[in-house]
Design an enzyme around this catalytic site. Structure first.
Site, PDB file in Angstrom:
ATOM      1  N   HIS A 270      -7.167   4.747   1.489  1.00 14.72           N
ATOM      2  CA  HIS A 270      -6.913   4.337   0.181  1.00 14.72           C
ATOM      3  C   HIS A 270      -6.799   5.374  -0.404  1.00 14.72           C
ATOM      4  O   HIS A 270      -6.482   5.897  -2.109  1.00 14.72           O
ATOM      5  CB  HIS A 270      -7.115   3.484  -0.425  1.00 14.72           C
TER       6      HIS A 270
ATOM      7  N   ASN B  73       0.735  -1.433  -0.158  1.00 10.05           N
ATOM      8  CA  ASN B  73      -0.292   0.085   0.348  1.00 10.05           C
ATOM      9  C   ASN B  73       0.997   1.324   0.095  1.00 10.05           C
ATOM     10  O   ASN B  73       0.595   2.169   0.106  1.00 10.05           O
ATOM     11  CB  ASN B  73      -1.034   0.265   1.037  1.00 10.05           C
TER      12      ASN B  73
ATOM     13  N   ASP C  54     -13.769   7.078   5.364  1.00 10.91           N
ATOM     14  CA  ASP C  54     -12.328   7.108   5.968  1.00 10.91           C
ATOM     15  C   ASP C  54     -11.612   6.745   4.525  1.00 10.91           C
ATOM     16  O   ASP C  54     -11.770   6.272   3.772  1.00 10.91           O
ATOM     17  CB  ASP C  54     -12.094   5.533   6.712  1.00 10.91           C
TER      18      ASP C  54
ATOM     19  N   LYS D  63      -0.198   3.674   4.684  1.00  8.51           N
ATOM     20  CA  LYS D  63      -0.484   3.901   3.365  1.00  8.51           C
ATOM     21  C   LYS D  63       0.825   4.442   2.003  1.00  8.51           C
ATOM     22  O   LYS D  63       1.914   4.571   2.320  1.00  8.51           O
ATOM     23  CB  LYS D  63      -1.651   3.482   3.453  1.00  8.51           C
TER      24      LYS D  63
ATOM     25  N   SER E 264     -11.151  -0.903   0.655  1.00 10.28           N
ATOM     26  CA  SER E 264     -10.102  -1.613   0.358  1.00 10.28           C
ATOM     27  C   SER E 264      -9.649  -3.072  -0.091  1.00 10.28           C
ATOM     28  O   SER E 264      -8.193  -3.170  -0.465  1.00 10.28           O
ATOM     29  CB  SER E 264      -9.642  -2.081   2.039  1.00 10.28           C
TER      30      SER E 264
ATOM     31  N   GLU F 233     -15.941   4.401   3.229  1.00  8.66           N
ATOM     32  CA  GLU F 233     -14.610   4.868   3.189  1.00  8.66           C
ATOM     33  C   GLU F 233     -15.009   5.012   1.530  1.00  8.66           C
ATOM     34  O   GLU F 233     -15.758   5.280   1.079  1.00  8.66           O
ATOM     35  CB  GLU F 233     -13.865   3.424   2.577  1.00  8.66           C
TER      36      GLU F 233
ATOM     37  N   HIS G 224     -14.613  -0.979   5.700  1.00  2.88           N
ATOM     38  CA  HIS G 224     -13.049  -2.271   6.203  1.00  2.88           C
ATOM     39  C   HIS G 224     -13.471  -2.682   8.027  1.00  2.88           C
ATOM     40  O   HIS G 224     -14.499  -2.282   8.784  1.00  2.88           O
ATOM     41  CB  HIS G 224     -11.881  -1.408   7.033  1.00  2.88           C
TER      42      HIS G 224
END
Length: 385
Positions: A209, A44, A206, A240, A181, A177, A130
């Site tokens: 990513h 990541n 979130d 990440k 992910s 998110e 997640h």
């Protein structure tokens, strides 16, 4: 009483047993695993910052200045200048009043959700959220509702049902998110914000990513869509694209004060090492700099190269799911790529993804070369034809 051996045998029979992979090199585009040199499509570290010389030097300098450990929790005597400077920079970068840093992303999820919610409240999660977000929601004691992935109609119905019978002081929190992910796709943030405003709910997003790879200064999908002001709690990780470690929440000062007083994973944990926080600050500054912009462009050029080579659409993020189905077949394909083409491409299985949706989780980074990506694409096409 069941034995550990029996449980492990069950996992083995279902192709769900996991083993630690012994990596013997730094986090790089080419890595060493059990004596074999492999092209790494599992990391990541999207911008290749985990070994950036300026960030490593910042880590070393902060260790010399502040030592190796914080010595105590933040509320006792562990709140050091690197922690405070990092939080101020995150808040400024995210356009919020304040921010709070946790040891890692998992601790951020558990601490934030269990602090914000209690019995009588409702938390509404996207089904593909997640595991840390799900665990935090369960730990809170709030009523847990789940809507199918990115299904706005179902989310609207759940909100309508919830607000028709909630008590006056009960909180309703939507959780999603920004970049998912395991699928790499985007949440429809603008539409979710419109729904949360319509009903008067709170929203936690979130950006684990999304940070580093999206937005004019790399602050994520909310920045890219210019909708950050509609998000009550902006969460993310520094382990990440930032290449270091730690998690954070950016929000209003009252919300951050509440987390400081109630988030158990924050209150009862030794503060992150000061060098970690200082290195994360330097990483964020780099992400927002012209160099960070160039690294983002390199990453997106690599994603375009992959799309062209595989004749697939341009990925929505650095995460590319290569769907297989059965867990055993995904494991076999992953091992084949390693044995025949020296490629590290992990198989992701249940319970990380739903049953019978096992896939290779491919991650591209700015550190990969065009040749790396062309080799990957050719091997995937050859072995999945």
């Amino acid at each position: 009483m069941r034995s550990p051996e029996d449980e492990l045998a069950e996992l083995e029979a279902a192709s769900l047993r996991r083993h630690l992979r012994a990596v013997d090199s730094p986090q790089l585009a080419h890595t060493q695993v059990a004596g074999q040199s492999l092209s790494n499509f599992a990391s990541n570290d999207y911008l290749g910052l985990a070994n950036h010389p300026h960030i490593k030097q910042a880590f070393i300098e902060a260790t010399e200045l502040w030592g190796t450990g914080s010595g105590a929790s933040r509320l006792i005597c562990g709140s050091l200048p690197p922690h405070r400077k990092l939080e101020l920079y995150i808040a400024t970068s995210k356009g919020t009043e304040a921010a709070l840093v946790f040891a890692n992303g998992y601790a951020t999820s558990l601490g934030a959700l269990s602090a914000l919610l209690r019995k009588g409240d409702t938390v509404i999660l996207d089904k593909l959220s997640h595991a840390s977000l799900i665990d935090g929601a369960r730990l809170s004691g709030a009523t847990l509702r789940v809507f199918p992935h990115n299904d706005l109609n179902k989310l609207s119905k759940i909100l309508e049902q919830t607000f028709s019978k909630k008590s006056t002081d009960a909180r309703v929190l939507i959780v999603t998110e920004s970049i998912f992910s395991m699928d790499g796709d985007h949440a429809p943030l603008a539409d979710i914000i419109a729904l949360k405003q319509k009903f008067g709910a709170l929203l936690l997003v979130d950006e684990a990513h999304g940070l580093g790879i999206l937005g004019p200064t790399g602050m994520g999908l909310a920045e890219q869509l210019d909708c950050a002001k509609g998000i009550d709690l902006q969460m993310g990780t520094l382990g990440k694209a930032a290449g270091v470690a730690g998690g954070y929440i950016a929000a209003t000062k009252p919300l951050i004060d509440l987390l400081t007083n109630k988030a158990r994973s924050f209150i009862y944990s030794t503060a992150p090492p000061p060098s970690q926080s200082h290195a994360a600050l330097v990483a964020l500054q780099l992400i927002r700099s012209p160099e960070g912009s160039k690294l983002r462009q390199k990453l997106w050029n690599n994603l375009q190269t992959f799309a062209d080579a595989t004749q697939t659409p341009l990925p929505a993020s650095a995460i590319i799911p290569w769907h297989v189905g059965p867990s055993a077949q995904a494991l076999e394909l992953s091992q084949t790529l390693q044995n025949t083409s020296a490629l590290l491409v992990p198989a992701v299985r249940y319970p990380t993804v739903p049953r019978n949706t096992a896939r290779l989780r491919i991650t591209l980074t700015a550190a990969h070369s065009t040749q790396d990506i062309q080799t990957l694409a050719a091997a995937l096409l050859h072995h999945t034809a």
